[in-house]
Design a protein around this motif. Sequence first.
Motif, PDB file in Angstrom:
ATOM      1  N   ILE A 103      -7.370  -2.280   3.798  1.00 12.53           N
ATOM      2  CA  ILE A 103      -7.087  -3.618   3.272  1.00 12.53           C
ATOM      3  C   ILE A 103      -6.586  -3.523   1.833  1.00 12.53           C
ATOM      4  O   ILE A 103      -5.634  -4.196   1.440  1.00 12.53           O
ATOM      5  CB  ILE A 103      -8.340  -4.521   3.381  1.00 12.53           C
ATOM      6  CG1 ILE A 103      -8.593  -4.872   4.845  1.00 12.53           C
ATOM      7  CG2 ILE A 103      -8.173  -5.796   2.556  1.00 12.53           C
ATOM      8  CD1 ILE A 103      -9.888  -5.614   5.086  1.00 12.53           C
ATOM      9  N   GLY A 104      -7.219  -2.658   1.037  1.00 10.78           N
ATOM     10  CA  GLY A 104      -6.782  -2.474  -0.344  1.00 10.78           C
ATOM     11  C   GLY A 104      -5.365  -1.941  -0.422  1.00 10.78           C
ATOM     12  O   GLY A 104      -4.547  -2.418  -1.229  1.00 10.78           O
ATOM     13  N   GLU A 105      -5.041  -0.958   0.405  1.00  9.28           N
ATOM     14  CA  GLU A 105      -3.688  -0.403   0.429  1.00  9.28           C
ATOM     15  C   GLU A 105      -2.672  -1.466   0.844  1.00  9.28           C
ATOM     16  O   GLU A 105      -1.570  -1.540   0.296  1.00  9.28           O
ATOM     17  CB  GLU A 105      -3.603   0.797   1.374  1.00  9.28           C
ATOM     18  CG  GLU A 105      -4.311   2.033   0.862  1.00  9.28           C
ATOM     19  CD  GLU A 105      -4.313   3.178   1.872  1.00  9.28           C
ATOM     20  OE1 GLU A 105      -3.757   3.013   2.990  1.00  9.28           O
ATOM     21  OE2 GLU A 105      -4.870   4.236   1.540  1.00  9.28           O
ATOM     22  N   THR A 106      -3.052  -2.289   1.808  1.00 10.94           N
ATOM     23  CA  THR A 106      -2.154  -3.355   2.252  1.00 10.94           C
ATOM     24  C   THR A 106      -1.902  -4.349   1.123  1.00 10.94           C
ATOM     25  O   THR A 106      -0.758  -4.764   0.890  1.00 10.94           O
ATOM     26  CB  THR A 106      -2.751  -4.079   3.475  1.00 10.94           C
ATOM     27  OG1 THR A 106      -2.986  -3.116   4.508  1.00 10.94           O
ATOM     28  CG2 THR A 106      -1.828  -5.161   3.992  1.00 10.94           C
ATOM     29  N   GLN A 107      -2.952  -4.721   0.410  1.00 15.41           N
ATOM     30  CA  GLN A 107      -2.787  -5.653  -0.704  1.00 15.41           C
ATOM     31  C   GLN A 107      -1.914  -5.039  -1.800  1.00 15.41           C
ATOM     32  O   GLN A 107      -1.073  -5.713  -2.385  1.00 15.41           O
ATOM     33  CB  GLN A 107      -4.152  -6.053  -1.266  1.00 15.41           C
ATOM     34  CG  GLN A 107      -4.925  -6.974  -0.342  1.00 15.41           C
ATOM     35  CD  GLN A 107      -6.341  -7.244  -0.828  1.00 15.41           C
ATOM     36  OE1 GLN A 107      -6.861  -6.527  -1.676  1.00 15.41           O
ATOM     37  NE2 GLN A 107      -6.968  -8.255  -0.264  1.00 15.41           N
ATOM     38  N   ASP A 108      -2.099  -3.736  -2.078  1.00 11.07           N
ATOM     39  CA  ASP A 108      -1.270  -3.060  -3.074  1.00 11.07           C
ATOM     40  C   ASP A 108       0.193  -3.066  -2.651  1.00 11.07           C
ATOM     41  O   ASP A 108       1.095  -3.315  -3.467  1.00 11.07           O
ATOM     42  CB  ASP A 108      -1.747  -1.612  -3.276  1.00 11.07           C
ATOM     43  CG  ASP A 108      -3.106  -1.537  -3.957  1.00 11.07           C
ATOM     44  OD1 ASP A 108      -3.545  -2.560  -4.535  1.00 11.07           O
ATOM     45  OD2 ASP A 108      -3.735  -0.451  -3.904  1.00 11.07           O
ATOM     46  N   ALA A 109       0.445  -2.789  -1.359  1.00  9.45           N
ATOM     47  CA  ALA A 109       1.822  -2.767  -0.858  1.00  9.45           C
ATOM     48  C   ALA A 109       2.457  -4.153  -0.955  1.00  9.45           C
ATOM     49  O   ALA A 109       3.630  -4.284  -1.316  1.00  9.45           O
ATOM     50  CB  ALA A 109       1.843  -2.266   0.584  1.00  9.45           C
ATOM     51  N   GLU A 111       1.677  -6.527  -3.110  1.00 11.53           N
ATOM     52  CA  GLU A 111       1.912  -6.778  -4.534  1.00 11.53           C
ATOM     53  C   GLU A 111       3.150  -6.020  -5.019  1.00 11.53           C
ATOM     54  O   GLU A 111       3.972  -6.557  -5.757  1.00 11.53           O
ATOM     55  CB  GLU A 111       0.677  -6.372  -5.356  1.00 11.53           C
ATOM     56  CG  GLU A 111       0.817  -6.565  -6.852  1.00 11.53           C
ATOM     57  CD  GLU A 111       1.019  -8.013  -7.257  1.00 11.53           C
ATOM     58  OE1 GLU A 111       1.641  -8.231  -8.323  1.00 11.53           O
ATOM     59  OE2 GLU A 111       0.597  -8.930  -6.533  1.00 11.53           O
ATOM     60  N   TYR A 112       3.297  -4.769  -4.602  1.00 11.65           N
ATOM     61  CA  TYR A 112       4.460  -3.964  -4.976  1.00 11.65           C
ATOM     62  C   TYR A 112       5.744  -4.608  -4.463  1.00 11.65           C
ATOM     63  O   TYR A 112       6.736  -4.701  -5.190  1.00 11.65           O
ATOM     64  CB  TYR A 112       4.282  -2.545  -4.411  1.00 11.65           C
ATOM     65  CG  TYR A 112       5.364  -1.578  -4.831  1.00 11.65           C
ATOM     66  CD1 TYR A 112       5.382  -1.052  -6.114  1.00 11.65           C
ATOM     67  CD2 TYR A 112       6.354  -1.201  -3.935  1.00 11.65           C
ATOM     68  CE1 TYR A 112       6.371  -0.167  -6.501  1.00 11.65           C
ATOM     69  CE2 TYR A 112       7.350  -0.318  -4.315  1.00 11.65           C
ATOM     70  CZ  TYR A 112       7.356   0.204  -5.603  1.00 11.65           C
ATOM     71  OH  TYR A 112       8.336   1.070  -5.967  1.00 11.65           O
ATOM     72  N   GLN A 113       5.721  -5.081  -3.218  1.00 11.75           N
ATOM     73  CA  GLN A 113       6.904  -5.731  -2.643  1.00 11.75           C
ATOM     74  C   GLN A 113       7.229  -7.015  -3.391  1.00 11.75           C
ATOM     75  O   GLN A 113       8.384  -7.337  -3.632  1.00 11.75           O
ATOM     76  CB  GLN A 113       6.687  -6.035  -1.151  1.00 11.75           C
ATOM     77  CG  GLN A 113       7.892  -6.618  -0.461  1.00 11.75           C
ATOM     78  CD  GLN A 113       9.088  -5.672  -0.472  1.00 11.75           C
ATOM     79  OE1 GLN A 113       8.937  -4.487  -0.245  1.00 11.75           O
ATOM     80  NE2 GLN A 113      10.269  -6.189  -0.764  1.00 11.75           N
ATOM     81  N   ARG A 114       6.214  -7.757  -3.810  1.00 10.61           N
ATOM     82  CA  ARG A 114       6.427  -8.986  -4.584  1.00 10.61           C
ATOM     83  C   ARG A 114       7.101  -8.661  -5.917  1.00 10.61           C
ATOM     84  O   ARG A 114       8.026  -9.351  -6.347  1.00 10.61           O
ATOM     85  CB  ARG A 114       5.091  -9.707  -4.814  1.00 10.61           C
ATOM     86  CG  ARG A 114       5.255 -11.096  -5.444  1.00 10.61           C
ATOM     87  CD  ARG A 114       3.920 -11.723  -5.814  1.00 10.61           C
ATOM     88  NE  ARG A 114       3.141 -10.937  -6.748  1.00 10.61           N
ATOM     89  CZ  ARG A 114       3.402 -10.837  -8.069  1.00 10.61           C
ATOM     90  NH1 ARG A 114       4.430 -11.454  -8.588  1.00 10.61           N
ATOM     91  NH2 ARG A 114       2.622 -10.117  -8.849  1.00 10.61           N
ATOM     92  N   GLN A 115       6.674  -7.588  -6.548  1.00  7.25           N
ATOM     93  CA  GLN A 115       7.281  -7.183  -7.818  1.00  7.25           C
ATOM     94  C   GLN A 115       8.751  -6.807  -7.615  1.00  7.25           C
ATOM     95  O   GLN A 115       9.611  -7.166  -8.418  1.00  7.25           O
ATOM     96  CB  GLN A 115       6.512  -6.014  -8.432  1.00  7.25           C
ATOM     97  CG  GLN A 115       5.146  -6.406  -8.961  1.00  7.25           C
ATOM     98  CD  GLN A 115       4.329  -5.199  -9.442  1.00  7.25           C
ATOM     99  OE1 GLN A 115       4.777  -4.066  -9.337  1.00  7.25           O
ATOM    100  NE2 GLN A 115       3.147  -5.472  -9.970  1.00  7.25           N
ATOM    101  N   ILE A 116       9.035  -6.089  -6.535  1.00  5.32           N
ATOM    102  CA  ILE A 116      10.421  -5.723  -6.230  1.00  5.32           C
ATOM    103  C   ILE A 116      11.253  -6.980  -6.022  1.00  5.32           C
ATOM    104  O   ILE A 116      12.368  -7.103  -6.546  1.00  5.32           O
ATOM    105  CB  ILE A 116      10.483  -4.796  -4.995  1.00  5.32           C
ATOM    106  CG1 ILE A 116       9.906  -3.429  -5.341  1.00  5.32           C
ATOM    107  CG2 ILE A 116      11.911  -4.668  -4.476  1.00  5.32           C
ATOM    108  CD1 ILE A 116       9.765  -2.510  -4.153  1.00  5.32           C
ATOM    109  N   ASP A 117      10.711  -7.937  -5.255  1.00  6.79           N
ATOM    110  CA  ASP A 117      11.430  -9.196  -5.007  1.00  6.79           C
ATOM    111  C   ASP A 117      11.713  -9.932  -6.313  1.00  6.79           C
ATOM    112  O   ASP A 117      12.797 -10.491  -6.506  1.00  6.79           O
ATOM    113  CB  ASP A 117      10.623 -10.099  -4.062  1.00  6.79           C
ATOM    114  CG  ASP A 117      10.561  -9.546  -2.641  1.00  6.79           C
ATOM    115  OD1 ASP A 117      11.375  -8.657  -2.317  1.00  6.79           O
ATOM    116  OD2 ASP A 117       9.694 -10.010  -1.874  1.00  6.79           O
TER     117      ASP A 117
END
Length: 176
Positions: A103-109, A111-117
């Motif tokens: 779940i933590g890894e999914t949330q990190d991914a 968040e990372y995708q949101r930053q890229i967007d």
Amino acid sequence: QQRDKLRQYQKRLSLGLERERALARQLLKDGKKEKAMLLLKKKRYQEQLLDKTENQISNLERMVQDIEFTQIEMKVIEGLKVGNECLNKMHQVMSIEEVERIIGETQDAVEYQRQIDELLAGSLTEEDEDAILEELNTITQEQLELPEVPLEPLPEKIPEASPVKNRPKPELVAAS
């Protein structure tokens, strides 16, 4: 098997009781009261045996039902046992720590995708935005090509034709 044997014994006793009753009647007709009395005592004893046999059959049937129900319970317990073992194996594969990590890894991914967007959406610098606004102003201020305006005056208004086709002309209405 024992129940079936008891039922056969019960049938034999029932048939014997009927014969002894008929025989006791015959003995009474023949005047042999003592023998008839002895035969009726024997018949009474066999009736008691018949009752005891019925009780034993009832007990055996109850026991068979209890055994069948216990077998069903054992199957249910075995099924629960297998299900519990399966759950334990699944829990070993997917521990709470493992689920929390995923779940933590999914949330990190996410968040990372949101930053890229955000980076992609806001990739224009202030200079780019200023250049875009300047170009927009230039376009709006440019003279648009319009068609030439005629120099001659416009003709006067032509009377419109009547929308109703079959309407009588005014001269004809006055004449009639």
